[in-house]
Design a protein around this motif. Structure first.
Motif, PDB file in Angstrom:
ATOM      1  N   ALA A   1      -3.056  -3.572   4.960  1.00  0.00           N
ATOM      2  CA  ALA A   1      -1.810  -2.609   5.124  1.00  0.00           C
ATOM      3  C   ALA A   1      -1.419  -2.533   3.332  1.00  0.00           C
ATOM      4  O   ALA A   1      -1.456  -1.971   2.551  1.00  0.00           O
ATOM      5  CB  ALA A   1      -0.786  -2.592   5.460  1.00  0.00           C
ATOM      6  N   TYR A   2      -1.067  -4.070   3.239  1.00  0.00           N
ATOM      7  CA  TYR A   2      -0.636  -4.455   1.960  1.00  0.00           C
ATOM      8  C   TYR A   2      -1.989  -4.584   0.586  1.00  0.00           C
ATOM      9  O   TYR A   2      -1.542  -3.875  -0.177  1.00  0.00           O
ATOM     10  CB  TYR A   2      -0.045  -6.143   1.734  1.00  0.00           C
ATOM     11  CG  TYR A   2       0.074  -6.569   0.280  1.00  0.00           C
ATOM     12  CD1 TYR A   2       0.810  -6.607   0.535  1.00  0.00           C
ATOM     13  CD2 TYR A   2      -0.298  -7.329  -0.530  1.00  0.00           C
ATOM     14  CE1 TYR A   2       2.046  -6.940  -1.389  1.00  0.00           C
ATOM     15  CE2 TYR A   2      -0.854  -7.483  -1.628  1.00  0.00           C
ATOM     16  CZ  TYR A   2       1.191  -7.800  -2.134  1.00  0.00           C
ATOM     17  OH  TYR A   2       0.940  -7.964  -3.241  1.00  0.00           O
ATOM     18  N   CYS A   3      -3.014  -4.621   0.776  1.00  0.00           N
ATOM     19  CA  CYS A   3      -4.133  -4.562   0.066  1.00  0.00           C
ATOM     20  C   CYS A   3      -4.383  -3.484  -0.153  1.00  0.00           C
ATOM     21  O   CYS A   3      -4.893  -3.137  -1.935  1.00  0.00           O
ATOM     22  CB  CYS A   3      -5.564  -4.987   0.474  1.00  0.00           C
ATOM     23  SG  CYS A   3      -5.534  -6.530   1.427  1.00  0.00           S
ATOM     24  N   VAL A   4      -3.437  -2.076   0.538  1.00  0.00           N
ATOM     25  CA  VAL A   4      -4.138  -0.570   0.023  1.00  0.00           C
ATOM     26  C   VAL A   4      -3.022  -0.411  -0.082  1.00  0.00           C
ATOM     27  O   VAL A   4      -2.638   0.807   0.336  1.00  0.00           O
ATOM     28  CB  VAL A   4      -4.286   0.228   1.686  1.00  0.00           C
ATOM     29  CG1 VAL A   4      -6.399  -0.624   1.494  1.00  0.00           C
ATOM     30  CG2 VAL A   4      -4.066  -0.346   2.335  1.00  0.00           C
ATOM     31  N   GLY A   5      -1.875  -0.703  -0.573  1.00  0.00           N
ATOM     32  CA  GLY A   5      -0.787  -0.282  -1.125  1.00  0.00           C
ATOM     33  C   GLY A   5       0.148   0.298   0.372  1.00  0.00           C
ATOM     34  O   GLY A   5       0.455   1.262   0.016  1.00  0.00           O
ATOM     35  N   TYR A   6      -0.341  -0.173   1.455  1.00  0.00           N
ATOM     36  CA  TYR A   6       0.460   0.878   2.268  1.00  0.00           C
ATOM     37  C   TYR A   6      -0.103   2.562   2.435  1.00  0.00           C
ATOM     38  O   TYR A   6       1.035   3.062   2.733  1.00  0.00           O
ATOM     39  CB  TYR A   6       1.936  -0.053   2.950  1.00  0.00           C
ATOM     40  CG  TYR A   6       2.293  -0.878   2.653  1.00  0.00           C
ATOM     41  CD1 TYR A   6       2.033  -1.578   3.679  1.00  0.00           C
ATOM     42  CD2 TYR A   6       2.623  -1.449   1.390  1.00  0.00           C
ATOM     43  CE1 TYR A   6       3.010  -2.977   3.594  1.00  0.00           C
ATOM     44  CE2 TYR A   6       2.829  -3.131   1.531  1.00  0.00           C
ATOM     45  CZ  TYR A   6       3.225  -3.841   3.042  1.00  0.00           C
ATOM     46  OH  TYR A   6       3.071  -4.639   3.042  1.00  0.00           O
ATOM     47  N   ASP A   7      -1.142   2.382   2.485  1.00  0.00           N
ATOM     48  CA  ASP A   7      -1.374   3.939   2.265  1.00  0.00           C
ATOM     49  C   ASP A   7      -1.535   4.181   4.025  1.00  0.00           C
ATOM     50  O   ASP A   7      -1.923   3.959   4.841  1.00  0.00           O
ATOM     51  CB  ASP A   7      -3.062   4.138   2.141  1.00  0.00           C
ATOM     52  CG  ASP A   7      -3.427   5.169   2.091  1.00  0.00           C
ATOM     53  OD1 ASP A   7      -4.522   5.927   2.947  1.00  0.00           O
ATOM     54  OD2 ASP A   7      -3.229   6.091   0.949  1.00  0.00           O
TER      55      ASP A   7
END
Length: 282
Positions: free
Chosen positions: A244-250
């Motif tokens: 979630a962090y890596c995808v900017g919480y998309d």
């Protein structure tokens, strides 16, 4: 005439994969070349092949620095004294526990066993390449948890290969970029990583006068880069939080991760982590 003496060790570095130590060794030649251009002749007055802090008494007699060693050390039977068996108290008594005088840390003989540098696990045991064994189910010989000892099994112990690679990269920097070097030490009783004679006998040391030009070719070209791999066996929430962090919480991406589990979740986490690393590494 003047020259600069510098000491270059990796023994006090944080634990990590072999690639970390390879890259660091190759970067040393660039730093030395800069010093040579800016100052003048540089001599590496001390270096070794140690990649951990386990060598007995490295940080003082029966002592250690706070926080060291950073991983459990390998223990082997203490050596016979090379100055002769008449040396008092050597080898240490196998019936005696750790004995004083005591410092603030621990490093010394215990029931006739002495601490030495850890073995490097092969990819068979170290599936994610971080230098730490994660496939204990395959290990039949040795006890890596308490001693860092792989039992010398060539199927699992990659120490010789790692040391040959590391030595070539260091010798390129110290023997051909600097104005020379002194290895610490010529001979020790226990530690081939700190003994030029033992390292040479094990085939770790190439000829420093030979052709080492390609020793850092992969590192210099940028092809030898880190891969970010999800460690197996963690809670599912840990993977999902990291992704979630890596995808900017998309929200859409996060929702798709909820359907994944077990090896599928770990594989997806590796993909997301690696992509994030590649986009953000500096």
């Amino acid at each position: 005439d003047i020259a600069l003496d510098t000491h270059v060790y990796q023994a006090w570095a944080d634990p990590g994969p072999r690639l970390k130590f390879y890259v660091d060794a190759c970067q040393a030649k660039n730093k030395i070349a800069l010093l040579e251009r800016s100052f003048g002749p540089v001599v590496v007055g001390e270096w070794s092949l140690a990649t951990d802090n386990c060598a007995m008494w490295l940080n003082g007699l029966n002592d250690n620095l706070p926080g060291f060693p950073k991983l459990p050390c390998k223990f082997i039977p203490c050596a016979e004294p090379y100055m002769g068996s008449h040396q008092p108290g050597a080898p240490p008594d196998k019936s005696k526990p750790y004995r004083g005088p005591f410092g603030t840390g621990v490093s010394g003989p215990i029931y006739g066993y002495c601490p030495v540098d850890r073995d490097w696990p092969s990819p068979v045991l170290d599936s994610d390449g971080d230098g730490i064994i994660d496939r204990l189910d395959l290990l039949k010989n040795g006890d890596p948890i308490s001693t860092g000892n792989l039992g010398g099994d060539p199927a699992f112990d990659d120490t010789d290969a790692v040391m040959r690679e590391l030595a070539a990269k260091k010798l390129l920097a110290f023997g051909q970029v600097a104005h020379g070097f002194f290895f610490w030490n010529f001979r020790t009783e226990l530690e081939p990583h700190w003994s030029w004679l033992d390292a040479h006998e094990r085939g770790w040391l190439p000829d420093a006068r030979g052709d080492l030009a390609d020793a850092c070719k992969a590192e210099d070209s940028g092809s030898q880069t880190f891969n970010c791999v999800a460690r197996p066996g963690l809670p599912d929430k840990t993977y999902r939080d990291g992704m979630a962090y890596c995808v900017g919480y998309d929200k859409d991406a996060m929702a798709s991760y909820e359907a994944l589990e077990n090896t599928t979740l770990v594989a997806k986490a590796t993909e997301i982590f690696s992509d994030f690393w590649a986009r953000n590494v500096v």
